[in-house]
Design an enzyme around this catalytic site. Structure first.
Site, PDB file in Angstrom:
ATOM      1  CB  CYS A 231      24.862  46.591 -35.328  1.00  0.00           C
ATOM      2  SG  CYS A 231      23.483  47.922 -34.897  1.00  0.00           S
ATOM      3  CB  CYS A 355      31.322  43.943 -26.202  1.00  0.00           C
ATOM      4  SG  CYS A 355      31.761  45.183 -27.473  1.00  0.00           S
TER       5      CYS A 355
END
Length: 429
Positions: A231, A355
């Site tokens: 990604c 994250c």
């Protein structure tokens, strides 16, 4: 910078647009600045800084100003109660009625507020984080998330070393210090514009949070290997991985967004890397992915997530995400991790990262994956970092927090595909 009446009006106008939460805050601000090209750079800085301040402290501000207070009133309260501007200083900038209203507001003491109002987080986020940590830890985390993030750089080890960049920055009047964890990290004490700086233009430095830099160290790619950044986005981590490979081997940068991959191209060109191959895919089941099944030495999955670990930079995310969007993300994360795992050859490494601060997106996804994939096993992230001479130990998985580590909130798990042969497990490089 001392504001003026027009600047208050302009900031309130852009805040009104931001508080609809229809689009990411940075894109709304960018559109606003394109519409108002006459704005000076210091005016733009004031507008951005104070719009983000209101987004960060929105629940507390509404507790003080009233749940239905508009953007202008929220801004006035932020200037008075957070920035410390007195009524006398504000009086020339606001109406008499607004000044009188301001003086009637409650103090907003902590003992009068809910935990959500004290942390400036939605109740559903407070509930989930409270299941992971005690109240003191949650308040500490929230205080850090409600601060502006520092500006971190990653030096390009293909072109320079950290000491040389620090010296060059110092000669340009820019103070920088070495990062605590990453061997490539520099932290600037201020936030200068770097777009036209020769260090940036020549690919000697890139803007990248220090926590993000550690993902390349966990992946630990070697020269000549086949590696996939699954990604890849605009390529920040791709560049770090490519530099560790010394521009050898083959590094595929997969992403479902052509726009993001196009943004990567000039960065790759500046970096001097020749081993990066951007590839547009439609999903984790794309034929381009399937063709590489079982052939890749190392795969990084920096999965799409709620982004709650980046609230210092993107405070609007906490108001734009919902329990439903997180549930959808968890399903997507599991599918992407399973799809990416098919690429990994026996003995190869798979790093899953987000994250996010939520266990559901982090450890939960990895645990579910391992329960269904007996051919993969967890490798202690602390051991991998120790082998890279990084003195950071957050346990078997990497879990970073801004209040404890000075980085964005990050999670990463290191997985390896069991080798049916006698190949010794590769912990580091």
């Amino acid at each position: 910078m001392k504001p003026n009446e027009k600047l208050i009006d302009a900031t309130a106008d852009v805040l009104t647009r931001l508080l609809r939460f229809e689009y990411p805050a940075d894109s709304v601000l960018s559109a606003c600045f394109r519409e108002q090209r006459a704005l000076q750079s210091r005016d733009r800085a004031f507008m951005a800084e104070h719009a983000y301040l209101v987004l960060r402290r929105l629940r507390w501000l509404r507790a003080v100003a009233g749940e239905h207070a508009g953007a202008r009133k929220l801004l006035i309260v932020a200037l008075a109660r957070i920035e410390g501007l007195g009524v006398k200083q504000l009086a020339p900038l606001i109406s008499r009625k607004e000044a009188e209203w301001l003086e009637t507001l409650p103090p907003g003491k902590a003992d009068e507020l809910s935990l959500g109002e004290r942390t400036d987080l939605p109740d559903w986020v407070v509930e989930r984080l409270s299941a992971q940590m005690d109240e003191e830890s949650l308040l500490s985390l929230a205080r850090a998330l409600n601060q502006q993030a520092p500006l971190d750089l990653r030096i390009n080890p293909m072109k320079t070393d950290r000491e040389s960049v620090m010296a060059t920055l110092a000669n340009n009047g820019i103070a920088a210090e070495a990062g605590r964890w990453s061997p490539w990290a520099l932290r600037l004490s201020e936030r200068p514009s770097l777009a036209k700086n020769p260090l940036y233009e020549k690919g000697i430095v890139e803007v990248q949070d220090e926590g993000s830099q550690l993902l390349a160290l966990l992946l630990a790619p070697k020269r000549g290997e086949m590696v996939v950044d699954f990604c890849a986005g605009a390529g920040g981590k791709t560049l770090a991985i490519g530099a560790m490979m010394r521009s050898t081997g083959r590094l595929y940068a997969f992403d479902v967004s052509e726009k993001r991959l196009l943004k990567m191209r000039p960065r790759v060109a500046r970096s001097g890397l020749s081993n990066v191959h951007p590839v547009l895919i439609d999903s984790e089941t794309d034929i381009k992915v399937k063709r590489l099944a079982g052939k890749i030495d190392r795969v990084l999955v920096d999965a799409p997530c709620s982004g709650l670990g980046t609230l210092r930079r993107n405070p609007d995310l906490k108001w734009r995400q919902t329990p439903q969007t997180v549930e959808e993300l968890v399903a997507k994360q599991g599918a992407i991790l399973a799809g990416a795992s098919r690429l990994v050859k026996p003995g190869g490494r798979l790093v899953y990262a987000t994250c996010s601060l939520l266990d559901a997106e982090n450890r939960g996804v990895v645990d579910d994956f391992l329960a269904c994939h007996a051919d993969f096993e967890r490798v202690p992230a602390n051991a991998v970092l120790a082998s890279a001479h990084v003195g950071l130990d957050t346990g078997i998985d990497l879990e970073l927090r801004p209040d404890k580590h000075g980085t964005d909130g990050f999670y990463a798990a290191v997985l390896e595909r069991r080798n049916t042969g006698n190949r010794e497990k590769d912990i580091g490089q």
